[in-house]
Design a protein around this motif. Sequence first.
Motif: not given
Length: 129
Positions: A1-21
Amino acid sequence: MEAAVQVTVLCVVSALLALILKRSTPEWALLLAVAAIGAAALFLTEALGEAAELLRELTEGSGVDPALFLPLYKTVGIALVVKVGASLCRDAGESALAAAVETAGAVCALLVSLPLLRAVLSMLLELMG
């Protein structure tokens, strides 16, 4: 479960940054997505190791020849890689390349499943004759 949370946070933050870029440098947005996928894979290595160990135990405990399970595992791996690769191609606006990746995945899945198909055919022929 911990890995799922880490991956989700990583991907959401990356998606937001990608939208800006994407507005100014879409190629950097794609590179960010590739880097996030790599990082997500690293977060999942321990969980994947545990899953592989469980599958190994189940295979050994089933009494079925382990060689029959190998094509199944390879096909699942191919499907996961192809899904990510095709999605990256689509994100880059290359739907034709995404289709080529998916076609290659289907061909490879068929090739790795041939030993399983041969074994099933052999069993059927034994039962019939």
